[in-house]
Design a protein around this motif. Structure first.
Motif, PDB file in Angstrom:
ATOM      1  N   GLY A  32     -25.737 -65.110  39.811  1.00  0.00           N
ATOM      2  CA  GLY A  32     -25.335 -65.019  38.295  1.00  0.00           C
ATOM      3  C   GLY A  32     -26.738 -65.583  37.413  1.00  0.00           C
ATOM      4  O   GLY A  32     -26.876 -64.824  36.577  1.00  0.00           O
ATOM      5  N   ALA A  33     -27.073 -66.864  37.823  1.00  0.00           N
ATOM      6  CA  ALA A  33     -28.083 -67.192  37.034  1.00  0.00           C
ATOM      7  C   ALA A  33     -29.622 -66.843  37.426  1.00  0.00           C
ATOM      8  O   ALA A  33     -30.380 -67.175  36.646  1.00  0.00           O
ATOM      9  N   PRO A  37     -29.100 -62.992  33.458  1.00  0.00           N
ATOM     10  CA  PRO A  37     -28.634 -62.156  32.654  1.00  0.00           C
ATOM     11  C   PRO A  37     -27.740 -62.308  31.468  1.00  0.00           C
ATOM     12  O   PRO A  37     -27.394 -63.644  31.211  1.00  0.00           O
ATOM     13  N   GLU A  38     -27.315 -61.562  30.750  1.00  0.00           N
ATOM     14  CA  GLU A  38     -26.536 -61.732  29.391  1.00  0.00           C
ATOM     15  C   GLU A  38     -25.260 -62.232  30.046  1.00  0.00           C
ATOM     16  O   GLU A  38     -24.677 -62.124  31.168  1.00  0.00           O
ATOM     17  N   PRO A  39     -24.289 -62.899  29.326  1.00  0.00           N
ATOM     18  CA  PRO A  39     -23.198 -63.362  29.567  1.00  0.00           C
ATOM     19  C   PRO A  39     -22.070 -62.689  30.232  1.00  0.00           C
ATOM     20  O   PRO A  39     -21.610 -62.863  31.492  1.00  0.00           O
ATOM     21  N   GLU A  40     -22.035 -61.007  29.897  1.00  0.00           N
ATOM     22  CA  GLU A  40     -20.925 -60.321  30.332  1.00  0.00           C
ATOM     23  C   GLU A  40     -21.671 -59.951  31.842  1.00  0.00           C
ATOM     24  O   GLU A  40     -20.697 -59.947  32.770  1.00  0.00           O
ATOM     25  N   ARG A  41     -23.090 -59.838  31.953  1.00  0.00           N
ATOM     26  CA  ARG A  41     -23.319 -59.396  33.425  1.00  0.00           C
ATOM     27  C   ARG A  41     -23.338 -60.713  34.162  1.00  0.00           C
ATOM     28  O   ARG A  41     -22.934 -60.506  35.378  1.00  0.00           O
ATOM     29  N   ILE A  46     -20.568 -62.902  38.874  1.00  0.00           N
ATOM     30  CA  ILE A  46     -19.807 -64.245  39.687  1.00  0.00           C
ATOM     31  C   ILE A  46     -18.492 -63.459  40.095  1.00  0.00           C
ATOM     32  O   ILE A  46     -18.401 -63.979  41.445  1.00  0.00           O
ATOM     33  N   LYS A  47     -17.775 -62.666  39.503  1.00  0.00           N
ATOM     34  CA  LYS A  47     -16.475 -62.114  40.329  1.00  0.00           C
ATOM     35  C   LYS A  47     -16.926 -61.088  41.388  1.00  0.00           C
ATOM     36  O   LYS A  47     -15.682 -60.928  42.088  1.00  0.00           O
ATOM     37  N   ASP A  48     -17.813 -60.519  41.508  1.00  0.00           N
ATOM     38  CA  ASP A  48     -18.185 -59.569  42.619  1.00  0.00           C
ATOM     39  C   ASP A  48     -18.360 -60.432  43.965  1.00  0.00           C
ATOM     40  O   ASP A  48     -18.975 -61.456  44.123  1.00  0.00           O
ATOM     41  N   ARG A 161     -24.244 -71.723  28.114  1.00  0.00           N
ATOM     42  CA  ARG A 161     -24.926 -70.466  27.757  1.00  0.00           C
ATOM     43  C   ARG A 161     -24.465 -69.089  27.980  1.00  0.00           C
ATOM     44  O   ARG A 161     -24.406 -68.180  27.282  1.00  0.00           O
ATOM     45  N   VAL A 162     -23.469 -69.137  29.160  1.00  0.00           N
ATOM     46  CA  VAL A 162     -22.735 -67.760  29.509  1.00  0.00           C
ATOM     47  C   VAL A 162     -21.229 -67.642  28.908  1.00  0.00           C
ATOM     48  O   VAL A 162     -20.683 -66.713  29.064  1.00  0.00           O
ATOM     49  N   ASN A 163     -20.665 -68.866  28.220  1.00  0.00           N
ATOM     50  CA  ASN A 163     -19.457 -68.682  27.656  1.00  0.00           C
ATOM     51  C   ASN A 163     -19.480 -68.074  26.447  1.00  0.00           C
ATOM     52  O   ASN A 163     -20.216 -67.932  25.490  1.00  0.00           O
TER      53      ASN A 163
END
Length: 163
Positions: A32-33, A37-41, A46-48, A161-163
Motif C-alpha cells: 500500500g505504501a 498512492p492516494e488514500p483510497e487506493r 491493503i484490503k486486497d 497521511r492515508v486517513n
C-alpha cells in the motif's frame, strides 16, 4: 551450520505461532505504501488479499533479515536476547496501538487497539526493560527502543497521511 538452523527454526516458529499475521500486515503496508498512492487506493490495496511486488519483496527481505540477525545472536550465545526481542516486539505493538487509536478505522485492528491502555503500556515497558536488563547490554537496549520508536513514528505518519 547449527546457528543457521537455530535461526531458521526461530523465524519459522515466529511465523507459525503468529499464523503469519505480522508478515501479512507488513506485506500489506509495503504494497500500500510502496507506490505512494492516494488514500483510497492505499486502503484498496491493503484490503486486497493478493500480494504485490512490494509486499513480496518486503516479506523476503524481512525473513532473510530476521534469519541473519538471529544467526548473529545465536553465534554470540545471547539466547536471552532471542526471548527479549519478542517481548520488545509485543511492547512495541501495544505502544503503536495506543498511539494509533485516534486514527483507527473500523475492523479487527481497531478491536485489538482497545486493550492498549496506560496499564498495559506500563506493564509492557517494565517487562521489556526488566527482561532487557538480563538479556542485552544497555546500549543494545537503547538502540532497540530508538529503532522501535522510529518504526512507530513512520507508521503513525503513514496512518495520518492515508486517513
Amino acid at each position: 551450520g547449527k546457528f543457521w538452523i537455530q535461526s531458521w527454526l526461530t523465524v519459522a516458529a515466529s511465523v507459525y505461532l503468529t499464523r503469519g499475521l505480522h508478515f501479512d500486515g507488513f506485506a500489506d503496508i509495503a504494497d500500500g505504501a510502496g507506490p505512494y498512492p492516494e488514500p483510497e487506493r492505499f486502503w484498496k490495496i491493503i484490503k486486497d488479499s493478493c500480494s504485490g511486488v512490494f509486499g513480496v519483496l518486503a516479506s523476503v527481505l524481512a525473513v532473510l533479515g530476521q534469519a541473519v540477525c538471529f544467526f548473529y545472536v545465536y553465534e554470540a550465545g545471547a539466547y536471552g536476547a532471542v526471548i527479549w526481542i519478542f517481548v520488545l516486539g509485543r511492547f512495541g505493538n501495544a505502544l503503536m496501538s495506543m498511539v494509533g487509536k485516534p486514527l483507527a478505522r473500523p475492523g479487527q485492528g481497531s478491536l485489538s487497539m482497545r486493550g492498549a491502555d496506560g496499564l498495559s503500556i506500563g506493564i509492557g515497558a517494565l517487562t521489556a526493560i526488566f527482561a532487557g536488563a538480563f538479556a542485552v547490554s544497555p546500549v543494545v537496549q537503547l538502540l532497540a527502543y530508538v529503532l522501535c520508536g522510529g518504526a512507530i513514528l513512520f507508521l503513525f505518519r503513514l496512518a495520518k497521511r492515508v486517513n
